[in-house]
Design an enzyme around this catalytic site. Structure first.
Site, PDB file in Angstrom:
ATOM      1  N   ARG A   9       1.312   8.854  -6.863  1.00 28.39           N
ATOM      2  CA  ARG A   9       0.800  10.164  -7.334  1.00 28.39           C
ATOM      3  C   ARG A   9       0.846  10.406  -8.834  1.00 28.39           C
ATOM      4  NH1 ARG A   9      -1.778  10.522  -2.736  1.00 28.39           N
ATOM      5  NH2 ARG A   9      -0.577  11.310  -0.973  1.00 28.39           N
ATOM      6  N   ASN A  30      -4.897   9.623   7.593  1.00 29.40           N
ATOM      7  CA  ASN A  30      -6.204   8.971   7.612  1.00 29.40           C
ATOM      8  C   ASN A  30      -6.047   7.471   7.392  1.00 29.40           C
ATOM      9  OD1 ASN A  30      -8.933   8.964   7.887  1.00 29.40           O
ATOM     10  ND2 ASN A  30      -9.369   9.498   5.765  1.00 29.40           N
ATOM     11  N   HIS A  40      -4.909  -0.358   6.238  1.00 28.78           N
ATOM     12  CA  HIS A  40      -4.510   0.430   7.415  1.00 28.78           C
ATOM     13  C   HIS A  40      -5.444   0.348   8.633  1.00 28.78           C
ATOM     14  CE1 HIS A  40      -7.207   3.161   5.314  1.00 28.78           C
ATOM     15  NE2 HIS A  40      -6.282   3.557   4.448  1.00 28.78           N
ATOM     16  N   ASP A  81      -9.061   3.443  -2.265  1.00 26.49           N
ATOM     17  CA  ASP A  81      -8.356   3.992  -1.099  1.00 26.49           C
ATOM     18  C   ASP A  81      -8.220   5.514  -1.153  1.00 26.49           C
ATOM     19  OD1 ASP A  81      -6.743   3.511   1.387  1.00 26.49           O
ATOM     20  OD2 ASP A  81      -5.321   4.645   0.179  1.00 26.49           O
ATOM     21  N   HIS A 125       3.220  14.394   0.115  1.00 27.95           N
ATOM     22  CA  HIS A 125       2.513  15.643  -0.195  1.00 27.95           C
ATOM     23  C   HIS A 125       3.527  16.766  -0.354  1.00 27.95           C
ATOM     24  CE1 HIS A 125      -1.568  14.224   0.263  1.00 27.95           C
ATOM     25  NE2 HIS A 125      -1.243  13.608   1.386  1.00 27.95           N
ATOM     26  N   ASP A 168       1.550   2.755   3.556  1.00 26.79           N
ATOM     27  CA  ASP A 168       0.632   3.851   3.196  1.00 26.79           C
ATOM     28  C   ASP A 168       1.436   5.131   2.938  1.00 26.79           C
ATOM     29  OD1 ASP A 168      -1.638   5.217   2.528  1.00 26.79           O
ATOM     30  OD2 ASP A 168      -2.519   5.225   4.533  1.00 26.79           O
ATOM     31  N   HIS A 202       0.822  -1.212   0.000  1.00 24.46           N
ATOM     32  CA  HIS A 202       0.000   0.000   0.000  1.00 24.46           C
ATOM     33  C   HIS A 202       0.854   1.259   0.000  1.00 24.46           C
ATOM     34  CE1 HIS A 202      -3.845   1.955   1.901  1.00 24.46           C
ATOM     35  NE2 HIS A 202      -3.125   2.869   1.273  1.00 24.46           N
ATOM     36  N   PHE A 241      -4.138  14.812   4.332  1.00 25.91           N
ATOM     37  CA  PHE A 241      -3.891  13.602   5.121  1.00 25.91           C
ATOM     38  C   PHE A 241      -2.701  12.853   4.508  1.00 25.91           C
ATOM     39  CE2 PHE A 241      -8.532  14.063   5.936  1.00 25.91           C
ATOM     40  CZ  PHE A 241      -8.570  13.863   7.306  1.00 25.91           C
ATOM     41  N   ASN A 300      -5.511   6.213  -6.609  1.00 23.33           N
ATOM     42  CA  ASN A 300      -6.133   7.540  -6.422  1.00 23.33           C
ATOM     43  C   ASN A 300      -5.270   8.640  -7.020  1.00 23.33           C
ATOM     44  OD1 ASN A 300      -4.222   7.283  -4.344  1.00 23.33           O
ATOM     45  ND2 ASN A 300      -5.403   8.519  -2.899  1.00 23.33           N
TER      46      ASN A 300
HETATM   47  O1  DOR Z   1      -3.486   9.633   5.052  1.00 21.83           O
HETATM   48  C1  DOR Z   1      -3.864   9.186   3.986  1.00 21.83           C
HETATM   49  N1  DOR Z   1      -3.386   9.642   2.820  1.00 21.83           N
HETATM   50  N2  DOR Z   1      -4.789   8.222   3.988  1.00 21.83           N
HETATM   51  C2  DOR Z   1      -5.384   7.808   2.864  1.00 21.83           C
HETATM   52  O2  DOR Z   1      -6.224   6.948   2.931  1.00 21.83           O
HETATM   53  C3  DOR Z   1      -5.031   8.415   1.560  1.00 21.83           C
HETATM   54  C4  DOR Z   1      -3.683   8.993   1.599  1.00 21.83           C
HETATM   55  C5  DOR Z   1      -3.383   9.896   0.424  1.00 21.83           C
HETATM   56  O3  DOR Z   1      -3.705   9.539  -0.708  1.00 21.83           O
HETATM   57  O4  DOR Z   1      -2.773  10.950   0.644  1.00 21.83           O
END
Ligand code: DOR
Length: 410
Positions: free
Chosen positions: A36, A259, A204, A124, A290, A286, A32, A304, A66
């Site tokens: 991006r 999250n 998660h 997700d 960012h 996960d 997981h 998140f 995603n």
């Molecule tokens: O913290 C998170 N970031 N949880 C998620 O489920 C998605 C992820 C993201 O794509 O940034």
């Protein structure tokens, strides 16, 4: 010079790596992560993510769909596979969406994506909130044999929540997500897996209540698996209060916004226990990179996610040092177990295997400097902290793809 030989069915690689005093293990496998690309290349690209992964010891990484556009079609799956091959670092294996555009309205063509090589399916970042669609997705999973990976969150219960609901949300005046927002969805999914006989993998897992639900489901013999992240195993909601910095505490540390949210110590301990006993099958990062502007803002506005590839081993070694997890169990939950969950032929050093290897020093101390991450995502609450456990070299398919003495960091 320790001689390390990676043998393969179609030949033998002869690689010399000085591994004296170090641990030689199968390369880590991550079920997981978020790479991006396409769409958010300013957060991460497949190439930067795959480089960050090998520097953290990961040789196979399964990335979430995603992106923008979301990975909905066979050609989207091929795009990611090709970019992963071009990067030539970790093996990159995509998941496809469960619903088109992750909008939760219509199922994606999972069979087409499975044929193209999608290893599983997930919306997700958000749950599959429509129980009827989740039922169909699980029914389809029996046909193509790939798991549905659900981000278990009741959207109405969790709505607007940015931290765990409890002491810290009260203290800081932030809206909390109750643990039940996760648990009602875990319970729903277990019942739908029971109804359909489909393959459910819970992403998660973060609460004590979810652990109890998983325990009951497994006792009933349901083919359900689950993962837990390094941050939920090693951090709690207290981290939102920040750490002492020059005598001042940095409240509202947005780098802890993730999250599902960081939970309580009781939740953390139950996750560690469940992992140690094998109830939770695997550790998955996960990894969620960012940009700095996504985090340099108020807690409510921040994105998140935690950038996780490069600190996973160092943070998890804390569990070994404190006696909560043995080193062989830690390695197992990063290698053979995730491979069993997704049916991947890696995670082993057996003769004839893929030649994916990590060589690490379990005792080496290092200071986290996120500015020097290979990942574009510098978003980690571990920045500046000293961790023990450092990757020295990583091999994929018998080739050295990361060498700590030679790699040029950003
Ligand atoms: O913290 C998170 N970031 N949880 C998620 O489920 C998605 C992820 C993201 O794509 O940034």
């Amino acid at each position: 010079m320790g001689r390390y030989v990676a043998a393969q069915s179609d030949g033998e690689f002869d690689v010399n790596v000085d591994a004296r005093g170090l641990i030689v293990a199968p390369g880590f496998v991550d079920l997981h992560c978020h790479l991006r690309e396409p769409g958010f290349e300013d957060k991460e690209t497949i190439a930067t993510g795959a480089m960050a992964a090998v520097s953290g010891g990961f040789t196979t990484i399964c990335c979430m769909p995603n992106t923008l556009p979301t990975l909905d079609r066979g050609t989207d799956i091929e795009f990611v596979q090709n970019a992963g091959r071009r990067a030539g670092r970790a093996r990159v294996i995509p998941l496809g969406t469960v619903t088109q555009n992750q909008a939760g309205l219509e199922l994606s063509d999972m069979s087409e994506m499975a044929d193209a090589g999608a290893i599983g399916f997930s919306d997700d970042g958000r749950p599959v909130w429509d129980a009827r669609l989740m039922r169909f997705a699980l029914e389809l999973s029996r046909r193509h044999g790939r798991p549905v990976v659900d981000h278990c969150e009741d959207p109405r219960l969790a709505q607007g929540g940015v931290v765990n609901e409890g002491r810290i949300s009260d203290l800081l005046g932030l809206k909390g997500q109750p643990t039940s927002a996760e648990e009602v969805m875990v319970a729903r999914d277990i019942q739908l897996a029971r109804l359909t006989g489909g393959r459910l993998h819970v992403a998660h897992l973060s609460t004590q209540g979810s652990v109890a639900l998983l325990r009951a489901a497994k006792r009933d013999g349901l083919p359900i698996t689950a993962e837990v992240t390094p941050h939920h195993l090693t951090m709690t909601e207290e981290w939102v209060l920040g750490s002492e910095n020059d005598g001042a505490r940095c409240l509202y540390d947005t780098r802890t916004k993730v999250n599902p949210p960081l939970r309580t110590e009781a939740d953390r301990l139950s996750l560690v226990e469940a992992l140690a006993e094998g109830l939770i099958d695997a550790i998955a990062t996960d990894h969620a990179p960012h940009r700095s502007i996504d985090k340099d803002c108020t807690y409510n506005e921040a994105a998140f996610g935690i950038s996780g590839f490069e600190t996973a081993l160092g943070s998890l070694m804390k569990l070994v040092e404190s006696g909560q997890l043995t080193l062989p169990d830690l390695v197992r939950r990063l290698t053979s177990e995730p491979c069993r969950v997704f049916g991947l032929p890696y995670g082993t050093l057996a003769p004839g295997a893929s030649g994916d290897v990590v060589i690490f020093d379990p005792g080496a101390s290092w200071k986290v400097a996120s500015a020097r991450f290979f990942s574009r995502g510098k978003n980690t609450p571990l920045d500046g902290q000293t961790l023990r456990g450092q990757v020295r070299a990583t091999l994929v398919q018998g080739n050295v793809v990361y060498d700590s003495t030679a790699a040029e960091r950003p």
